[in-house]
Design a protein around this motif. Structure first.
Motif, PDB file in Angstrom:
ATOM      1  N   ASP A  95     -23.431 -12.968  33.437  1.00 56.83           N
ATOM      2  CA  ASP A  95     -22.062 -13.374  33.112  1.00 56.83           C
ATOM      3  C   ASP A  95     -21.892 -13.488  31.596  1.00 56.83           C
ATOM      4  N   THR A  96     -21.657 -12.355  30.960  1.00 52.93           N
ATOM      5  CA  THR A  96     -21.454 -12.329  29.506  1.00 52.93           C
ATOM      6  C   THR A  96     -20.469 -11.218  29.189  1.00 52.93           C
ATOM      7  N   TRP A 115     -18.333 -11.784  23.444  1.00 51.35           N
ATOM      8  CA  TRP A 115     -19.101 -13.022  23.218  1.00 51.35           C
ATOM      9  C   TRP A 115     -20.357 -12.715  22.409  1.00 51.35           C
ATOM     10  N   THR A 170     -23.470 -13.490  17.843  1.00 50.97           N
ATOM     11  CA  THR A 170     -24.760 -13.024  17.312  1.00 50.97           C
ATOM     12  C   THR A 170     -24.654 -11.844  16.341  1.00 50.97           C
ATOM     13  N   CYS A 198     -41.905 -14.838  15.628  1.00 48.51           N
ATOM     14  CA  CYS A 198     -41.118 -13.933  14.783  1.00 48.51           C
ATOM     15  C   CYS A 198     -41.571 -13.977  13.324  1.00 48.51           C
ATOM     16  N   SER A 208     -28.458 -16.736  28.166  1.00 45.17           N
ATOM     17  CA  SER A 208     -28.593 -17.343  26.833  1.00 45.17           C
ATOM     18  C   SER A 208     -29.774 -16.773  26.054  1.00 45.17           C
ATOM     19  N   VAL A 255     -29.651 -11.590  26.045  1.00 46.27           N
ATOM     20  CA  VAL A 255     -28.761 -10.773  25.207  1.00 46.27           C
ATOM     21  C   VAL A 255     -29.283 -10.662  23.765  1.00 46.27           C
ATOM     22  N   LEU A 256     -30.299 -11.448  23.430  1.00 45.66           N
ATOM     23  CA  LEU A 256     -30.690 -11.567  22.018  1.00 45.66           C
ATOM     24  C   LEU A 256     -31.782 -10.603  21.575  1.00 45.66           C
ATOM     25  N   ASN A 262     -29.826 -13.341  14.242  1.00 45.10           N
ATOM     26  CA  ASN A 262     -28.423 -13.624  14.514  1.00 45.10           C
ATOM     27  C   ASN A 262     -27.679 -13.541  13.177  1.00 45.10           C
ATOM     28  N   ARG A 298     -24.950 -14.811  12.331  1.00 41.53           N
ATOM     29  CA  ARG A 298     -24.406 -16.117  11.921  1.00 41.53           C
ATOM     30  C   ARG A 298     -25.483 -16.969  11.248  1.00 41.53           C
ATOM     31  N   GLY A 330     -39.428 -18.628  13.560  1.00 37.85           N
ATOM     32  CA  GLY A 330     -39.556 -18.331  14.986  1.00 37.85           C
ATOM     33  C   GLY A 330     -40.417 -19.324  15.726  1.00 37.85           C
TER      34      GLY A 330
HETATM   35  N1  COA Z   1     -22.461 -14.978  27.235  1.00 34.37           N
HETATM   36  C1  COA Z   1     -21.425 -15.820  27.453  1.00 34.37           C
HETATM   37  N2  COA Z   1     -21.543 -17.145  27.316  1.00 34.37           N
HETATM   38  C2  COA Z   1     -22.741 -17.634  26.954  1.00 34.37           C
HETATM   39  C3  COA Z   1     -23.856 -16.807  26.728  1.00 34.37           C
HETATM   40  C4  COA Z   1     -23.671 -15.424  26.897  1.00 34.37           C
HETATM   41  N3  COA Z   1     -24.665 -14.545  26.676  1.00 34.37           N
HETATM   42  N4  COA Z   1     -24.899 -17.575  26.386  1.00 34.37           N
HETATM   43  C5  COA Z   1     -24.476 -18.847  26.379  1.00 34.37           C
HETATM   44  N5  COA Z   1     -23.167 -18.872  26.751  1.00 34.37           N
HETATM   45  C6  COA Z   1     -22.273 -20.035  26.883  1.00 34.37           C
HETATM   46  C7  COA Z   1     -23.021 -21.327  27.087  1.00 34.37           C
HETATM   47  O1  COA Z   1     -23.342 -21.498  28.447  1.00 34.37           O
HETATM   48  C8  COA Z   1     -21.998 -22.335  26.594  1.00 34.37           C
HETATM   49  O2  COA Z   1     -21.075 -22.544  27.610  1.00 34.37           O
HETATM   50  P1  COA Z   1     -20.463 -24.013  27.859  1.00 34.37           P
HETATM   51  O3  COA Z   1     -19.749 -24.370  26.573  1.00 34.37           O
HETATM   52  O4  COA Z   1     -19.572 -23.806  29.008  1.00 34.37           O
HETATM   53  O5  COA Z   1     -21.645 -24.883  28.114  1.00 34.37           O
HETATM   54  C9  COA Z   1     -21.292 -21.602  25.462  1.00 34.37           C
HETATM   55  O6  COA Z   1     -21.581 -20.209  25.657  1.00 34.37           O
HETATM   56  C10 COA Z   1     -21.752 -22.006  24.083  1.00 34.37           C
HETATM   57  O7  COA Z   1     -23.174 -22.051  24.106  1.00 34.37           O
HETATM   58  P2  COA Z   1     -24.001 -22.404  22.811  1.00 34.37           P
HETATM   59  O8  COA Z   1     -25.446 -22.378  23.162  1.00 34.37           O
HETATM   60  O9  COA Z   1     -23.449 -23.617  22.178  1.00 34.37           O
HETATM   61  O10 COA Z   1     -23.612 -21.155  21.890  1.00 34.37           O
HETATM   62  P3  COA Z   1     -24.013 -20.898  20.411  1.00 34.37           P
HETATM   63  O11 COA Z   1     -22.809 -20.688  19.598  1.00 34.37           O
HETATM   64  O12 COA Z   1     -25.019 -21.888  19.933  1.00 34.37           O
HETATM   65  O13 COA Z   1     -24.747 -19.489  20.537  1.00 34.37           O
HETATM   66  C11 COA Z   1     -26.941 -18.590  20.574  1.00 34.37           C
HETATM   67  C12 COA Z   1     -25.877 -19.366  21.345  1.00 34.37           C
HETATM   68  C13 COA Z   1     -28.163 -18.478  21.456  1.00 34.37           C
HETATM   69  C14 COA Z   1     -26.385 -17.215  20.260  1.00 34.37           C
HETATM   70  C15 COA Z   1     -27.266 -19.343  19.259  1.00 34.37           C
HETATM   71  O14 COA Z   1     -27.491 -20.687  19.521  1.00 34.37           O
HETATM   72  C16 COA Z   1     -28.455 -18.772  18.541  1.00 34.37           C
HETATM   73  O15 COA Z   1     -28.449 -17.635  18.121  1.00 34.37           O
HETATM   74  N6  COA Z   1     -29.515 -19.586  18.349  1.00 34.37           N
HETATM   75  C17 COA Z   1     -30.714 -19.131  17.719  1.00 34.37           C
HETATM   76  C18 COA Z   1     -31.492 -18.308  18.677  1.00 34.37           C
HETATM   77  C19 COA Z   1     -32.546 -17.460  18.011  1.00 34.37           C
HETATM   78  O16 COA Z   1     -32.305 -16.866  17.018  1.00 34.37           O
HETATM   79  N7  COA Z   1     -33.723 -17.427  18.623  1.00 34.37           N
HETATM   80  C20 COA Z   1     -34.798 -16.637  18.176  1.00 34.37           C
HETATM   81  C21 COA Z   1     -35.444 -17.267  17.024  1.00 34.37           C
HETATM   82  S1  COA Z   1     -36.728 -16.259  16.418  1.00 34.37           S
END
Ligand code: COA
Length: 330
Positions: A29-30, A34, A39, A114, A154, A157-158, A251, A253, A309
């Motif tokens: 569900d994405t 989004w 990202t 990472c 969550s 997708v990354l 990311n 951002r 990381g």
């Molecule tokens: N598609 C749609 N909605 C999504 C989603 C997706 N792929 N993933 C999460 N959501 C939803 C969440 O469930 C949440 O819903 P809710 O408000 O109803 O609870 C909403 O989006 C916001 O979630 P949140 O986690 O606050 O989003 P965010 O702005 O923090 O973005 C990441 C999420 C993961 C993109 C961000 O936190 C991030 O990039 N973090 C670092 C991760 C990273 O770089 N990891 C590797 C390090 S090496």
């Protein structure tokens, strides 16, 4: 005089299969919107099921050796930074050593999530400065698709798969790795971890990544500026001397927030994450390769690499770009 580790070759390998945001929207569900907004990622590469981490490492390493114009028999150390080796042991570096015919090389894998590639650069720079090694091959490689929970929107997708490599040679002269910094905070280990396979998992998953995205985001934007400032300061320089910053491609951002915190212009920052997503230890060497291919690195330029990381870990390196002025064989 201690020798400096100079980058004399670089290479990359990306699997051919492209997984787009729309493809993912058909799985969880994405939406494309989004993922792009949160990202900056548009698509990522996914290795074929039978394509191994060692095979991807080999392709990138061959590319880097070809560019360096050196024979694999001259390498004396191979470091493979990866969180996704094909097996616990033998090390990917040893499989690579054999495939390359690097008959004089020692090799080991380095696990720092990472941050692994920048950690490996620091280790190699130290080995060269100490006179322990003269030609070092470093590969950052990941097959993250193998440890993905494809039902978790969550995380799935990354990430993406790929490999990047550099050849380092000891030399005198202004170019080379000028300074490095390494950091770790194991108290945050749970924020980004590999959950082991459990026999009664309802989804039948193998080991898979779990992450607290928000907290990792905050951690990243905190450590990146301080690590970059540290390597620049250690070299007696300032941020304004930097021609290019190559951050870990996790990311967009995060990159923007870190640059804003540093007061560093985005135009002098490299990004390719829209095409590959987060390839963990492979992200910086792939980006370095593409920055060079795109002509964004000129001889004499100062370039900083910064990564963060799992661990939690972080690392930065400051490099004076340029081919070795004088090759030193000993
Ligand atoms: N598609 C749609 N909605 C999504 C989603 C997706 N792929 N993933 C999460 N959501 C939803 C969440 O469930 C949440 O819903 P809710 O408000 O109803 O609870 C909403 O989006 C916001 O979630 P949140 O986690 O606050 O989003 P965010 O702005 O923090 O973005 C990441 C999420 C993961 C993109 C961000 O936190 C991030 O990039 N973090 C670092 C991760 C990273 O770089 N990891 C590797 C390090 S090496």
């Amino acid at each position: 005089m201690a020798l400096q580790a100079q980058i004399v070759g670089w290479g990359k390998y990306l699997p051919s299969r492209v997984l787009t945001n729309d493809d993912l929207a058909a799985m969880v569900d994405t939406s494309d919107e989004w993922i792009r907004q949160r990202t900056g990622i548009i698509e990522r590469r996914i290795a074929a099921p039978n394509e191994t981490t060692a095979e991807m490492a080999l392709r990138a390493a061959q590319d880097a050796l070809r560019m360096a114009g050196i024979s694999s028999r001259d390498i004396d150390l191979i470091i493979v930074a990866t969180a996704t080796p094909d097996q616990e042991f033998p090390a990917t570096a040893c499989i690579l050593q054999d495939a390359l015919g690097a008959s004089r090389a020692g090799g080991f894998d380095l696990s720092a999530g990472c941050s692994g590639f920048v950690y490996a650069l620091a280790m190699a720079a130290g080995a060269i400065a100490a006179g322990m090694s003269r030609l070092v091959l470093i590969v950052g490689v990941e097959k993250l698709s193998r440890i993905m929970d494809w039902s978790d929107r969550s995380t799935c997708v990354l990430f993406g798969d790929g490999a990047g490599a550099v050849v380092l040679r000891g030399g005198e002269g202004p170019s080379g790795i000028l300074s490095t910094t390494l950091g770790a905070d194991g108290s945050g280990g749970d924020l980004l971890a590999l959950r082991p396979k459990v026999s009664d998992d309802p989804n039948g998953r193998g080991p898979y990544i779990t992450m607290d995205g928000r907290r990792v985001f905050k951690f990243a934007t905190r450590v990146m500026p301080s690590a970059v400032s540290q390597v620049v300061k250690e070299a007696g320089l300032s941020l304004s001397d930097l021609q290019l910053l190559i951050p870990h491609q996790a990311n967009q951002r995060i990159i923007e927030a870190a640059c804003e915190a540093m007061g560093f212009p985005m135009e002098r920052t490299f990004s390719n994450l829209e095409r590959y997503g987060n390839t963990s230890a492979a992200s910086i060497p792939i980006a370095l390769c593409e920055a060079a291919e795109e002509g964004r690195l000129a001889d004499g330029d100062l370039v900083a690499l910064v990564s963060f990381g799992a661990g939690l870990s972080w690392a930065a390196a400051l490099i004076r770009w340029g081919r070795a002025e004088r090759v030193v064989w000993y």
